[in-house]
Scaffold this motif. Structure first.
Motif, short mmCIF file in Angstrom:
data_model
loop_
_atom_site.label_atom_id
_atom_site.label_comp_id
_atom_site.label_asym_id
_atom_site.label_seq_id
_atom_site.Cartn_x
_atom_site.Cartn_y
_atom_site.Cartn_z
N ALA A 227 74.87 77.13 13.01
CA ALA A 227 74.17 78.41 13.18
C ALA A 227 73.47 78.47 14.53
CB ALA A 227 73.18 78.62 12.04
N ALA A 228 72.82 77.39 14.91
CA ALA A 228 72.14 77.34 16.21
C ALA A 228 73.14 77.48 17.35
CB ALA A 228 71.35 76.04 16.35
N GLY A 229 74.30 76.85 17.19
CA GLY A 229 75.35 76.95 18.21
C GLY A 229 75.81 78.38 18.40
N GLN A 230 75.86 79.14 17.32
CA GLN A 230 76.23 80.55 17.40
C GLN A 230 75.18 81.36 18.16
OE1 GLN A 230 79.16 81.95 16.39
NE2 GLN A 230 79.79 79.85 15.96
N LEU A 231 73.95 80.87 18.14
CA LEU A 231 72.85 81.54 18.86
C LEU A 231 72.66 80.98 20.26
CD1 LEU A 231 70.29 81.66 15.92
CD2 LEU A 231 71.70 83.54 16.78
N GLY A 232 73.52 80.03 20.65
CA GLY A 232 73.44 79.46 21.98
C GLY A 232 72.48 78.29 22.13
N VAL A 233 72.02 77.72 21.00
CA VAL A 233 71.11 76.58 21.03
C VAL A 233 71.92 75.33 20.72
CG1 VAL A 233 69.06 75.54 20.00
CG2 VAL A 233 69.19 78.02 20.27
N ASP A 234 71.75 74.28 21.52
CA ASP A 234 72.49 73.04 21.32
C ASP A 234 71.53 71.90 21.01
OD1 ASP A 234 74.44 71.08 21.25
OD2 ASP A 234 74.47 70.82 23.42
N PHE A 235 71.71 71.27 19.84
CA PHE A 235 70.90 70.12 19.45
C PHE A 235 71.54 68.81 19.86
CE2 PHE A 235 69.41 73.18 16.13
CZ PHE A 235 68.10 73.24 16.55
N GLY A 236 72.68 68.86 20.50
CA GLY A 236 73.34 67.66 20.97
C GLY A 236 73.92 66.80 19.86
N GLY A 237 74.21 67.38 18.70
CA GLY A 237 74.82 66.64 17.61
C GLY A 237 73.88 65.71 16.87
N PHE A 238 72.57 65.88 17.02
CA PHE A 238 71.61 65.00 16.36
C PHE A 238 71.42 65.43 14.91
CE2 PHE A 238 67.25 63.65 15.31
CZ PHE A 238 67.40 62.29 15.53
N PHE A 239 71.61 64.50 13.98
CA PHE A 239 71.52 64.79 12.55
C PHE A 239 70.12 64.45 12.06
CE2 PHE A 239 75.96 64.74 13.29
CZ PHE A 239 76.46 65.66 12.40
N PHE A 240 69.18 65.34 12.28
CA PHE A 240 67.77 65.07 12.00
C PHE A 240 67.50 64.95 10.51
CE2 PHE A 240 63.34 66.19 11.32
CZ PHE A 240 62.75 65.24 12.13
N PHE A 241 67.92 65.92 9.71
CA PHE A 241 67.62 65.88 8.27
C PHE A 241 68.33 64.72 7.59
CE2 PHE A 241 66.82 70.41 9.25
CZ PHE A 241 65.48 70.43 8.94
#
Length: 149
Positions: free
Chosen positions: A84-98
């Protein structure tokens, strides 16, 4: 020959999972080790206290499978949030926080259970160790709750 093919498939799947879930590999391995240690310490405690029961043992295994399912749900949640963040243009860098947070929480929960088991069979423990494990578990939980606010 079939065994080598099967082993190769398992190795390839493990390598693929390791590459995809980079930061989750070590905590997941530690969780599996902690779950095995907790199960063994629980069985030893039950044997020492003359409370050994196969039904309780099976329920322990079922509980451990539930832990793994909870970790899987957390990983899926991470994926959904990242997609969902990727669709909004936000990149977490593939980090699986939860997934990482839930895995760590279960590792600490298992550590507390191991300490309780070995304490009940008469192993003396420094009180700060139990307190530390419980404090770390609560801190992990608070961090997760803080993210939802």
């Amino acid at each position: 020959m079939k065994e080598n093919v099967f082993r190769g498939m398992i190795a390839a799947a493990a390598a693929g999972a390791a590459a995809y879930f980079r930061e989750l590999v070590l905590p997941a391995a530690i969780l599996l080790f902690a779950m095995a240690a907790d199960y063994i310490s629980g069985m030893i405690r039950a044997w020492v206290k003359d409370e050994l029961c196969s039904k309780v043992g099976v329920m322990g295994i079922v509980k451990k499978v539930g832990y793994l399912l909870a970790v899987a749900v957390a990983i899926v949640t991470d994926w959904v949030v990242q997609t969902a963040a990727g669709q909004l243009g936000v990149d977490f860098g593939g980090f699986f926080f939860f997934g990482l947070l839930v895995t760590i929480w279960f590792v600490l929960n298992e550590c507390i259970s191991i300490l309780e088991n070995i304490s009940q069979i008469g192993v003396p423990l420094p009180s700060f160790l139990v307190t530390l494990a419980k404090k770390l578990k609560m801190t992990t939980e608070d961090k997760g709750e803080g993210l939802l606010k």
